[in-house]
Scaffold this active site. Structure first.
Site, PDB file in Angstrom:
ATOM      1  N   CYS A  12     114.676  59.172 -47.671  1.00  0.00           N
ATOM      2  CA  CYS A  12     114.372  57.946 -48.401  1.00  0.00           C
ATOM      3  C   CYS A  12     115.430  56.889 -48.159  1.00  0.00           C
ATOM      4  O   CYS A  12     116.427  57.109 -47.492  1.00  0.00           O
ATOM      5  CB  CYS A  12     114.283  58.217 -49.908  1.00  0.00           C
ATOM      6  SG  CYS A  12     115.831  58.762 -50.627  1.00  0.00           S
ATOM      7  N   GLY A  17     111.260  55.730 -45.678  1.00  0.00           N
ATOM      8  CA  GLY A  17     110.348  56.554 -46.464  1.00  0.00           C
ATOM      9  C   GLY A  17     109.104  55.778 -46.817  1.00  0.00           C
ATOM     10  O   GLY A  17     109.204  54.636 -47.271  1.00  0.00           O
ATOM     11  N   ASN A  66     119.015  59.951 -52.002  1.00  0.00           N
ATOM     12  CA  ASN A  66     118.701  60.172 -50.591  1.00  0.00           C
ATOM     13  C   ASN A  66     119.507  61.368 -50.130  1.00  0.00           C
ATOM     14  O   ASN A  66     120.740  61.359 -50.217  1.00  0.00           O
ATOM     15  CB  ASN A  66     119.068  58.933 -49.764  1.00  0.00           C
ATOM     16  CG  ASN A  66     118.874  59.173 -48.269  1.00  0.00           C
ATOM     17  OD1 ASN A  66     118.081  59.996 -47.861  1.00  0.00           O
ATOM     18  ND2 ASN A  66     119.596  58.433 -47.454  1.00  0.00           N
ATOM     19  N   GLY A  67     118.828  62.406 -49.649  1.00  0.00           N
ATOM     20  CA  GLY A  67     119.520  63.590 -49.178  1.00  0.00           C
ATOM     21  C   GLY A  67     118.817  64.850 -49.627  1.00  0.00           C
ATOM     22  O   GLY A  67     117.656  64.829 -50.041  1.00  0.00           O
ATOM     23  N   TYR A 100     117.859  57.513 -34.166  1.00  0.00           N
ATOM     24  CA  TYR A 100     116.477  57.178 -34.508  1.00  0.00           C
ATOM     25  C   TYR A 100     116.273  56.543 -35.880  1.00  0.00           C
ATOM     26  O   TYR A 100     115.541  55.568 -36.011  1.00  0.00           O
ATOM     27  CB  TYR A 100     115.615  58.440 -34.408  1.00  0.00           C
ATOM     28  CG  TYR A 100     114.180  58.256 -34.864  1.00  0.00           C
ATOM     29  CD1 TYR A 100     113.287  57.514 -34.112  1.00  0.00           C
ATOM     30  CD2 TYR A 100     113.729  58.838 -36.049  1.00  0.00           C
ATOM     31  CE1 TYR A 100     111.964  57.333 -34.535  1.00  0.00           C
ATOM     32  CE2 TYR A 100     112.413  58.669 -36.472  1.00  0.00           C
ATOM     33  CZ  TYR A 100     111.537  57.920 -35.713  1.00  0.00           C
ATOM     34  OH  TYR A 100     110.251  57.745 -36.130  1.00  0.00           O
TER      35      TYR A 100
END
Length: 497
Positions: A16, A43, A117-118, A270
């Site tokens: 995210c 996300g 996030n993670g 990426y």
């Protein structure tokens, strides 16, 4: 959703993007909306915003893209001078409404909102500890585990809370959580008094700080979100740091220190938007360096260089500049077909790559083509892309990949296949070449990737390369490597039956 996003389905997906803002006098929900809009690439399953006016908290969230979840009507009630938000791609906890963030609960000290996030590698153990204490959980996400841990007094998790003279109950709770949580977490946290930003001790996931012209402060997963709302980039939030944004400005606290550093190197390859800045480097420039080094390591006897749009374009430009081969567009991308709720029929699924890309025959016909991609994960679109280039009239197709072979799964916030689904774990490079139908295939070396990423960094740093090397910066529970069970992100759904 994302049913037609075929090329990205052969890629890793980051969990995210998170965002937070403290800005008295500004429409913070609107700022958060545009911040999340800039982080949409991180996300696409769901989005949410929570705000607070110093007394009450307000929230709206839902499934879908930011532009599908929010409108003028549901933004208007999100009052206050501080807010947090999140875009989600699930890693622990499936794609359900109950897992949409930010989580917002009421505590003895007022509202508490958390956006994460993670991925916590010991989430199963921590969740069990919460349930033993009688805490009721309503979702199947490790992010709710973090939320409930913060709601508890710090001494529940550890008898020492750090420097007591700082007199910040949330910092004490955050330190306690950081002392037992293992894995990756960049957090934005909303309380009645302040917005907090927290980054795990290794710095596995990114987080940065910016300032608005009128003096407000912003935190975001990537700097591109700061520029979108007119904020100036100040710095990255350091690994293990706790940052508080409130009426006094910015206050930094030491959370948990680590001698290691481990920013995910795939952010450079990426994930991140090309205009974002990590460790003082513009992502686009790093990706060009990846392409330049790839050209020196794996040259090709060819006529033109073509990148798979859009993520591989910078690497293709770098390959072109280093090799002297002209760069040209060989694939035209339909930028609006990728996000839809309409299910394609079986025949359309088979034609998936063709739905998203069209070959430019004028640039391909009769030519030997070097096709640059940033990564090959499962390998289920590389073959159709090679075939598409051939259908455009190419005489030869030489595939070059601007990262090493992906042979190992990630457990720190990236949704990806198990080992048995990773094509480079199952086949050697010649086997992959035959599978995708290329005339030749070569990957960037691990050393070349590290050189491209680190050559522009001035300070001492480190990166996680586990998906390429198999060397994990933290201990991974053995059961996560089990290829015969459902992906680890569904572990809590499994527990529920």
């Amino acid at each position: 959703m994302d049913n037609l996003d075929f090329h990205e389905n052969d890629k890793f997906h980051d969990e995210c993007g998170v965002f937070g803002v403290y800005a008295p006098g500004r429409e913070v929900a609107r700022l958060t909306f545009f911040g999340l809009y800039a982080l949409q690439h991180r996300g696409q399953e769901s989005a949410g915003i929570a705000s607070c006016d110093g007394r009450s908290a307000f929230s709206h969230k839902g499934m879908g893209l930011v532009s599908q979840v929010f409108n003028e009507e549901n933004l208007r009630p999100l009052q206050g001078h501080m807010a947090i938000g999140q875009n989600r791609y699930s890693t622990t906890g499936g794609s359900h409404l109950r897992n949409v963030q930010p989580y917002l609960i009421e505590t003895i000290y007022g509202p508490l909102g958390v956006a994460h996030n993670g991925n916590l590698t010991n989430a199963l153990h921590l969740r069990h500890q919460l349930l033993k204490r009688g805490v009721g959980l309503s979702s199947t996400s490790d992010s709710e585990v973090i939320t409930q841990m913060l709601a508890a007094p710090a001494d529940v998790w550890t008898p020492t809370n750090g420097n007591g003279k700082e007199n910040d109950r949330w910092v004490a709770r955050l330190r306690a959580m950081m002392g037992v949580a293992e894995g990756a977490y960049s957090l934005t946290i909303l309380t009645r008094e302040a917005v907090y930003a927290v980054r795990d001790p290794l710095g596995l996931r990114p987080l940065c700080l910016g300032q608005l012209e009128d003096g407000g402060y912003v935190v975001a997963s990537e700097s591109c979100a700061l520029h979108t709302i007119g904020a100036d980039y100040l710095r990255e939030i350091m690994p293990g740091e706790i940052l508080r944004l409130d009426h006094e400005g910015i206050t930094s606290f030491t959370g948990v220190k680590s001698q290691q550093r481990g920013l995910c190197i795939f952010e450079y390859v990426y994930f991140a938007r090309p205009d974002s800045v990590f460790e003082g480097q513009v992502i686009h420039e790093v990706r060009q360096r990846l392409g330049r080094i790839l050209a020196s390591e794996a040259p090709a006897d060819a006529d033109v260089v073509v990148g798979v749009p859009d993520s591989a374009t910078p690497a293709a430009i770098g390959f072109s500049l280093a090799s002297g081969l002209p760069f040209t567009e060989g694939l035209t991308k339909n930028r609006y077909i990728g996000r839809t709720f309409i299910q394609p029929d079986d025949q359309l699924r088979k034609e998936g790559v063709r739905i998203k890309y069209n070959p430019l025959e004028a640039n391909l016909k009769g030519r030997r083509v070097v096709l640059i991609d940033d990564s090959i994960v499962r390998g289920n679109t590389a073959g159709p892309l090679v075939e598409l280039i051939r259908d455009g009239g190419a005489k030869e197709v030489h595939v070059r990949v601007s990262s090493p072979p992906v042979r190992h799964p990630c457990f720190m916030g990236i949704d990806m296949a198990t080992r048995k689904d990773l094509i480079a774990h199952q086949l050697d490079i010649e086997g992959i070449r035959q599978r995708i139908g290329a005339d030749s295939l070569a990957y960037l070396s691990h050393e070349g990737m590290v050189e491209a990423v680190t050559s522009g960094i001035r300070q001492q740093t480190g990166h996680c390369t586990a998906c390429f090397s198999g060397e994990y910066p933290i201990q991974i529970p053995e059961w996560l490597f089990d290829d015969d069970r459902e992906r680890e992100k569904l572990i809590f759904e499994d527990m529920w039956g």
